[in-house]
Motif scaffolding. Structure first.
Motif: not given
Ligand code: PGA
Ligand code: ZN
Length: 425
Positions: A138-143, A416-418
């Motif tokens: 469910e929770k996308p990982g960081r870029m 998106a989170r870097f």
């Protein structure tokens, strides 16, 4: 389950970025989904890695993989037939048990990792999702923030210089896309500097410039100048990462810098590197000591671990047990995760989770022998590693990974989170 049962496993020989044979696996599920993956190969390998099974003999310098490919088409295909591709851990357990050796030397770590990754791709395809999302839930990982090689040395450049990777990390960029833009400018600037100095002689194994330097430190000086020439503030916007790959420089507590004709013990090497940390904007050092020098790792981490990331590659070989032991004694504060060092995806993930549990940094990494396979980018995002290391900013086996990262970042959109600076002390 019926849709995701493994119906067919096929192995074939393909070729890697050094023109050497390697193993590709293709997995077909009963519902029609297909997954495919290719094993990479290292040149400066840790002794504790899963065995990269080669045929030996005269053909292709002994690097052929017909035996490993035959294992995929034979025993492995038979054992996996009917297994549920959606259960990666159970699949990997079958692979490990079937091999039956501690170092995966019977079937070959290269055969196993190609199959393990192909199964993951097939399961993701059956779910109609990209692999990174399938792995991450469910929770996308960081870029991940990319460590990108600018000069390649050590075993990747005929030992022209001793230090293996001179890298940059664009930690103040606001996205993966911008980190690559900044890196592209630094890579260009470094090439111009080499050209002006009359030392531009092509590239090393991972696409970094061939390091024509009089000393190892000249590589660092040139790197910092390249960052400045590209218009960035060294340390603030773009910092330096090194991979010393010190197992290549000696062992048993003795080290030799061939370029400078200098010999030193662990503390001498540690002090030299600590001096570089004082004088250059270094935020990460990989394998500062040899794989057999745990005491050296402990002293080095105690000395500089509060300021920089100390990464274990050959020292930890993507092994959860080694990571836990190193964390217990205070050797390193980050792990390099190379899936083929472990031999299966589940074991690689376990090493990453062990590092995370210890509060360490985690870097998913390619090998010096690579292909168009982009699985590791999906692992870095899906497992939320925070960092990725793929080699340089040239040659398509490297660029394929960077470009896949761009696609993933785009598809994440506003979510998106870097990782940026987050991973660094
Ligand atoms: P490799 O080394 O040549 O074994 O892939 C790369 C690294 O040391 O990080
Ligand atoms: Zn390394």
């Amino acid at each position: 389950m019926t849709e995701t049962a493994i119906a067919q496993v096929k192995g074939r020989r393909v070729w890697d970025s050094r023109g050497r044979p390697t193993v590709e696996a293709e997995v077909r599920l009963t519902g029609g989904a297909v997954g495919r993956a290719i094993a990479p190969a290292g040149a400066s390998r840790g002794r504790g890695e899963a065995v990269d099974l080669r045929d030996g003999g005269d053909r292709f310098g002994g690097f052929d993989v017909q035996t490993a490919v035959a294992h995929v088409n034979g025993e492995i295909a038979t054992a996996l037939c009917g297994a549920d591709a959606a259960g990666q851990e159970a699949v990997d357990r079958i692979l490990v048990d079937l091999d039956g050796t501690p170092d995966k030397g019977r079937l070959g770590g290269n055969a196993l990792i190609a199959v393990s990754m192909a199964v993951a791709h097939a399961a993701a395809a059956a779910a109609g999702e990209p692999l990174w999302r399938h792995l991450g839930g469910e929770k996308p990982g960081r870029m991940p923030v990319p460590q990108v090689q600018i000069f390649g040395g050590g075993a990747h450049a005929g030992r022209r210089v001793d230090i293996q990777d001179f890298m940059v990390v664009a930690l103040a960029a606001d996205s993966f896309c911008q980190a690559l833009e900044w890196t592209a400018e630094v890579y260009r600037a470094a090439g111009r500097l080499m050209e002006q100095a009359g030392t531009l002689q092509g590239v090393a194994d991972e696409g970094g410039y061939w390091p024509v330097f009089a000393t190892n430190e000249e590589g660092l000086e040139t790197l910092v100048r390249a960052i400045e020439d590209a218009g960035f503030v060294p340390g603030e916007q773009i910092a330096v990462c090194l991979d010393v790959a010190a197992s290549q420089l000696g062992g048993g507590g003795r080290y030799r810098l061939g370029l400078e004709g200098r010999e030193m013990d662990s503390d001498g090497l540690g002090e030299m590197l600590a001096g570089w940390i004082e004088r250059y904007p270094i935020v990460s050092i990989e394998d500062p000591l040899a794989e057999d020098d745990e005491e050296g790792f402990i002293r080095f981490t105690r000395a500089v671990g509060g300021k920089v990331q100390v990464v274990g590659d050959d020292f930890l070989v993507t092994d959860a047990g080694r990571v836990r032991r190193a964390a217990a004694v205070g050797a390193c504060n980050a792990v390099l995760v190379k899936p083929n060092q472990a031999g299966t995806l589940s074991e690689a993930r376990a090493a990453l989770e062990a590092a995370r549990a210890a509060g360490w940094g985690t870097i998913v990494s390619a090998r010096s022998g690579e292909t168009e396979d982009v699985t590791i980018v999906h692992l870095a995002v899906g497992w939320d590693a925070g960092q990725i290391k793929v080699g340089s900013f040239a040659r398509s086996e490297r660029m394929a990974k960077w470009n896949e990262g761009l696609r993933i970042e785009e598809s994440l959109g506003p979510a998106a989170r870097f990782a940026g600076r987050e991973p660094f002390p």
